[in-house]
Motif scaffolding. Sequence first.
Motif: not given
Length: 408
Positions: A101-111, A159-176
């Motif tokens: 998710v962080a990679r797709y969004l070009r976001a910074t991942l917090v440990i 807060v965003v719910k993410v299904p395990n093995r998240v897909s790029e389509d899911y990120i584009a539609e529901n998270i981005e």
Amino acid sequence: MGLDPRQMVAGVLTLTMFVMLGNMIKNDHFDSLPVDSDASIHTTSKQSVGNGPWIHDGESLKPCWTKPVLQEADESQGFVTFSLTNGPEYHVSQIADAVIVARYLRATLVIPDIRGSKPGDKRNFDDIYDVEHFVRSLDGVVKVATTQPTEVSARNLAVVKVPNRVSEDYIAENIEPVFTSKGNIRLTTYFPSVNMKKMKENSNIDSIACLAMFGTLELQPEVNEVVESMVVRLRTLSAKSKGQFIAVDPRVDILEKKSCQGDSALKSKSCYGPEEIGVFLRKVGFNKDTTLYLTQSRWDSSLDALKNLFPKTYTKESIMPIDKKAKFLDSESTELEKVIDFYMCSESDVFVPAISGLFYANVAGKRIASGKTQILVPADIPGSSAALTDYISHYVSKRNHFSYSCFC
């Protein structure tokens, strides 16, 4: 002037003595371990197989994914935060989804921090895992912040719910869209099913998932030292099987609540109790001298039947270094115990899960990557014996585990 024959004899005897002394020192430092009565067996040998149907480990596989490179110009200013929960088998998958998710969004991942099942049970990431390795492994893949920035707070986190093995389509539609609107998000991964199947075609997102699942998490030194000391202890106790031992995940707490009735049509069961596992192991050829490690912190009476079949059966409390028990066994949190079990099952020569689930699936992934493919799934065996190879996990026999997408 000629040599005195007595001097020649004395020289030969002296040389012989030093050779013998050298061999004694070599044996003492490199070969011998405090084992049981069969002291002639070297428990560190990996070239020989002990009594029983032991199989040689295969070679460790090599990563075959390509590490993607993140362009600095494409980075955003937003942050992705999350927590690791429920134990190490979940941590592996949660890390993968967060990195994707962080990679797709070009976001910074917090440990992340690590949270147990009880309220207030919270640990720092470096209480269990190696922070430096984690950051280093993701260098160039995603930007990582070791601490949560002061500008990121609960008030500006969506807060965003993410299904395990998240897909790029899911990120584009529901998270981005949420990330674009809020700037910072907090992920919570849920598991609609245990999906560790191999992908048909490799993609860029698979490479990121492979790196995150198999290349980011390493135990911090003290935890790793405890695991290694327990492995050595078990190998020392396993002289008659060349230092090899079996790790069994009996899941007594789950089996007490779950009905393990079989499917009469499929002639199979969804789970197996301790005694059934013991009978299964005896029928595939393991004798009573085989050493078993159980993912059970303390002894439970339901394990007695298994110990009757395999007297050399141990739990953490019986083999953990005494000076570590207060920290790793006597605390109110069970996170460290779960981590130890996960890595012990990954390091054992044979792994036997009593029940299907994410623990079994993610332990299998680590074992496949390291060449430890002797993963046995219990079954009701008619008669007195059976071929061990008939019960090798389908993850291995059919090569359908996700790890086979990552290693070659």
